[in-house]
Design a protein around this motif. Structure first.
Motif, PDB file in Angstrom:
ATOM      1  N   THR A 151       0.839  -1.211   0.000  1.00  0.00           N
ATOM      2  CA  THR A 151       0.000   0.000   0.000  1.00  0.00           C
ATOM      3  C   THR A 151       0.869   1.254   0.000  1.00  0.00           C
ATOM      4  N   GLY A 152       0.208   2.416  -0.083  1.00  0.00           N
ATOM      5  CA  GLY A 152       0.892   3.661  -0.390  1.00  0.00           C
ATOM      6  C   GLY A 152       1.601   4.369   0.736  1.00  0.00           C
ATOM      7  N   CYS A 153       2.824   3.982   0.978  1.00  0.00           N
ATOM      8  CA  CYS A 153       3.643   4.745   1.923  1.00  0.00           C
ATOM      9  C   CYS A 153       5.121   4.591   1.577  1.00  0.00           C
ATOM     10  N   THR A 162      -1.906  -1.338  -4.275  1.00  0.00           N
ATOM     11  CA  THR A 162      -2.963  -0.332  -4.397  1.00  0.00           C
ATOM     12  C   THR A 162      -2.478   0.722  -5.407  1.00  0.00           C
ATOM     13  N   SER A 180      -2.211   3.854  -4.832  1.00  0.00           N
ATOM     14  CA  SER A 180      -1.266   4.757  -4.142  1.00  0.00           C
ATOM     15  C   SER A 180       0.117   4.128  -4.033  1.00  0.00           C
ATOM     16  N   ALA A 181       0.183   2.820  -3.829  1.00  0.00           N
ATOM     17  CA  ALA A 181       1.487   2.157  -3.683  1.00  0.00           C
ATOM     18  C   ALA A 181       2.348   2.404  -4.912  1.00  0.00           C
ATOM     19  N   PHE A 225       4.913   5.068  -5.100  1.00  0.00           N
ATOM     20  CA  PHE A 225       6.131   4.907  -4.301  1.00  0.00           C
ATOM     21  C   PHE A 225       7.102   3.876  -4.871  1.00  0.00           C
ATOM     22  N   THR A 281      -1.051   0.683   5.128  1.00  0.00           N
ATOM     23  CA  THR A 281      -1.356   2.076   5.506  1.00  0.00           C
ATOM     24  C   THR A 281      -2.498   2.120   6.523  1.00  0.00           C
ATOM     25  N   ALA A 282      -2.635   3.281   7.163  1.00  0.00           N
ATOM     26  CA  ALA A 282      -3.777   3.499   8.068  1.00  0.00           C
ATOM     27  C   ALA A 282      -5.071   3.310   7.277  1.00  0.00           C
ATOM     28  N   ASN A 283      -5.037   3.736   6.019  1.00  0.00           N
ATOM     29  CA  ASN A 283      -6.223   3.643   5.164  1.00  0.00           C
ATOM     30  C   ASN A 283      -6.660   2.198   4.933  1.00  0.00           C
ATOM     31  N   ILE A 284      -5.701   1.312   4.631  1.00  0.00           N
ATOM     32  CA  ILE A 284      -6.096  -0.074   4.334  1.00  0.00           C
ATOM     33  C   ILE A 284      -6.552  -0.781   5.614  1.00  0.00           C
ATOM     34  N   MET A 333       3.346   3.934   9.387  1.00  0.00           N
ATOM     35  CA  MET A 333       2.763   5.281   9.258  1.00  0.00           C
ATOM     36  C   MET A 333       3.436   6.246  10.212  1.00  0.00           C
ATOM     37  N   MET A 391      -0.549   9.261  13.217  1.00  0.00           N
ATOM     38  CA  MET A 391      -1.534   8.370  12.578  1.00  0.00           C
ATOM     39  C   MET A 391      -1.606   7.049  13.344  1.00  0.00           C
TER      40      MET A 391
HETATM   41  C1  LIG Z   1       4.736  11.087   0.759  1.00  0.00           C
HETATM   42  C2  LIG Z   1       3.627  10.338   1.401  1.00  0.00           C
HETATM   43  C3  LIG Z   1       3.900   9.415   2.356  1.00  0.00           C
HETATM   44  C4  LIG Z   1       2.884   8.693   2.980  1.00  0.00           C
HETATM   45  N1  LIG Z   1       3.184   7.777   3.941  1.00  0.00           N
HETATM   46  C5  LIG Z   1       2.202   7.104   4.546  1.00  0.00           C
HETATM   47  C6  LIG Z   1       2.503   6.153   5.552  1.00  0.00           C
HETATM   48  O1  LIG Z   1       3.655   5.904   5.896  1.00  0.00           O
HETATM   49  N2  LIG Z   1       1.475   5.489   6.121  1.00  0.00           N
HETATM   50  C7  LIG Z   1       0.172   5.715   5.782  1.00  0.00           C
HETATM   51  O2  LIG Z   1      -0.710   5.099   6.374  1.00  0.00           O
HETATM   52  N3  LIG Z   1      -0.135   6.612   4.842  1.00  0.00           N
HETATM   53  C8  LIG Z   1       0.829   7.302   4.212  1.00  0.00           C
HETATM   54  N4  LIG Z   1       0.521   8.231   3.240  1.00  0.00           N
HETATM   55  C9  LIG Z   1      -0.881   8.437   2.910  1.00  0.00           C
HETATM   56  C10 LIG Z   1      -1.420   7.360   2.003  1.00  0.00           C
HETATM   57  O3  LIG Z   1      -0.637   7.273   0.827  1.00  0.00           O
HETATM   58  C11 LIG Z   1      -2.891   7.650   1.688  1.00  0.00           C
HETATM   59  O4  LIG Z   1      -3.659   7.546   2.870  1.00  0.00           O
HETATM   60  C12 LIG Z   1      -3.430   6.750   0.616  1.00  0.00           C
HETATM   61  O5  LIG Z   1      -4.808   7.048   0.416  1.00  0.00           O
HETATM   62  C13 LIG Z   1      -3.277   5.303   0.979  1.00  0.00           C
HETATM   63  O6  LIG Z   1      -3.858   4.516  -0.018  1.00  0.00           O
HETATM   64  P1  LIG Z   1      -3.807   2.910   0.023  1.00  0.00           P
HETATM   65  O7  LIG Z   1      -4.122   2.498   1.416  1.00  0.00           O
HETATM   66  O8  LIG Z   1      -4.880   2.504  -0.939  1.00  0.00           O
HETATM   67  O9  LIG Z   1      -2.472   2.499  -0.463  1.00  0.00           O
HETATM   68  C14 LIG Z   1       1.537   8.944   2.612  1.00  0.00           C
HETATM   69  C15 LIG Z   1       1.270   9.880   1.608  1.00  0.00           C
HETATM   70  C16 LIG Z   1       2.298  10.570   1.020  1.00  0.00           C
HETATM   71  C17 LIG Z   1       1.956  11.588  -0.044  1.00  0.00           C
END
Ligand SMILES: Cc1cc2nc3c(=O)[nH]c(=O)nc-3n(C[C@H](O)[C@H](O)[C@H](O)COP(=O)(O)O)c2cc1C
Length: 407
Positions: free
Chosen positions: A8-10, A35, A37-38, A41, A85-88, A118, A122
């Motif tokens: 996932t996106g972090c 995802t 968002s992933a 990265f 991520t916190a989101n997933i 995260m 968060m």
């Molecule tokens: C530079 C950057 C770093 C991020 N790092 C994190 C992280 O470490 N943990 C996290 O939960 N969200 C992080 N985020 C936020 C997530 O990318 C965001 O909540 C996104 O919607 C997650 O989508 P996903 O859960 O579908 O991958 C970050 C966002 C950015 C722009």
């Protein structure tokens, strides 16, 4: 064995490549899922080339006949999300299925492990804590993040666990998955209720959370579980045989009935030691003379089990408000138990009603081990590891074959 690796996106997403490699070295085949968002990265190409499999990320992109998330869920033996991520975590906890990975989670019946990563705020947010609690209760394995310098520039908890720790969690999950296969486990949980009249009763503050966590863990290791539960607000784990009881006497009857067919018995219920000698069939009126309640002792279920046991491995709990170690040791001896779990129920953040527990485990040879304050689900995991070790050791000494005895 196939593992779905969800990414996932972090910032820590790049470490998923290391996790992937470590898993491959152990002989696992990795099916990568990312995802949207992933992909901001780390490119899908990296995971695709390392795994030798196409990265799946879009629910609607594949136009073959099979439904990809259902197919993948059936084909795999474990879903690992690292980093998560916190989101997933929120989506998994709430059952939201609006992208490939979250839809896949709902279609999965295999064990699930998440490795959160995260920012510290968060991680500490009440929403994240609650979501993790829901996931843990559901049996999802959580690889706790580490502490240190975070990508956001802050210091604190929230950094993705080391890839080696994530690998260890995966290996332990596979080791445990079938470790209680063929074993019959009897667990008690919750309080009992001793009626005074049709509206009033004597009870205690036990929530049943520890016993339910033990039942979920035993079930996930392949045991056939009978859970004898006093009144609680909890959802019973899927796939167990739930016997609901109210009073200490009903609990005794249910336990004695199932005891002969059990291999391991864990008495985590807070059974009332006393019950009113007489139960009024009418509500006791306020205008009646100052009522006196005469109490009598209830059956000591644990002691009876200790006396009756043949091959059964009997584990007791000692919920104490002081001198935990001494009281637990005395109870272990007096009741002839194989193992006792002592816990102090006086601090606010542990024991009754809490999601956390701090336990001390003492075996019949007097050896003890103390553990830190942990979520009850993790305590359940530790306790089953201990029970299995001692049970196996005792089985070697006392009993050639589990099945021989039952025949
Ligand atoms: C530079 C950057 C770093 C991020 N790092 C994190 C992280 O470490 N943990 C996290 O939960 N969200 C992080 N985020 C936020 C997530 O990318 C965001 O909540 C996104 O919607 C997650 O989508 P996903 O859960 O579908 O991958 C970050 C966002 C950015 C722009």
């Amino acid at each position: 064995m196939k593992i779905i690796l969800g990414v996932t996106g972090c910032i820590g997403a790049y470490k998923s490549a290391v996790v992937l490699r470590l898993l491959q070295k152990e002989g696992f085949e990795i099916l990568p899922v990312m995802t949207q968002s992933a992909q901001q990265f780390i490119t899908p190409l990296t995971l695709e080339k390392l795994s030798g499999h196409k990265v799946v990320s879009d629910l609607f992109s594949d136009h073959t006949v099979q439904i990809e998330h259902i197919h993948l869920a059936r084909e795999s033996h474990l879903l690992l999300v690292a980093p998560a991520t916190a989101n997933i975590l929120a989506k998994f906890a709430q059952g939201i299925a609006d992208d490939f990975l979250s839809t896949l989670y709902l279609s999965t019946v295999t064990p699930v492990i998440v490795a959160p990563a995260m920012n510290v705020e968060m991680w500490n947010h009440k929403a994240t804590r609650k979501n993790l609690e829901i996931l843990r209760e559901r049996g999802v394995g959580v690889v706790e993040p580490g502490s240190g310098y975070l990508a956001c520039g802050e210091e604190g908890e929230g950094r993705l666990a080391e890839p080696e720790h994530i690998l260890e969690a995966v290996l332990n999950t596979f080791k445990r998955e079938k470790s209680l296969l063929g074993k019959r486990v009897l667990i008690t949980a919750g309080p009992t209720i001793e009626d005074l009249d049709p509206v009033r009763f004597i009870s205690n503050r036990s929530s049943g959370k520890m016993g339910y966590a033990l039942a979920a863990e035993a079930q996930s290791r392949g045991a056939q579980v009978v859970l004898v539960s006093g009144p609680t607000q909890l959802e019973p784990p899927d796939g167990i045989d739930l016997v609901r009881v109210r009073s200490a006497s009903e609990m005794a009857t249910a336990v004695f009935q199932h005891f002969a067919r059990s291999d391991v018995v864990v008495m985590a219920a807070a059974v009332s030691d006393f019950t009113p000698a007489n139960v009024s069939s009418e509500k006791i009126k306020k205008k009646d003379a100052k009522p006196v309640i005469h109490l009598e002792k209830t059956v000591d279920i644990l002691k009876r089990l200790g006396q009756r046991k043949e091959w059964q491995f009997v584990v007791g709990f000692a919920a104490e408000s002081g001198a935990v170690r001494e009281n637990a040791r005395r109870k272990l001896q007096e009741k002839g138990l194989d193992l006792i779990v002592g816990n102090d129920i006086s601090p606010q953040d542990q024991g009754f009603e809490s999601d956390f527990n701090q336990v001390i485990v003492i075996d019949s040879d007097g050896r003890e081990e103390e553990f830190p304050l942990l979520p009850k689900r993790d305590v359940a995991r530790i306790l089953w590891d201990k029970i299995e070790t001692h049970y196996a050791r005792r089985a070697v000494n006392h009993r050639p074959q589990t099945t021989d005895i039952r025949q």
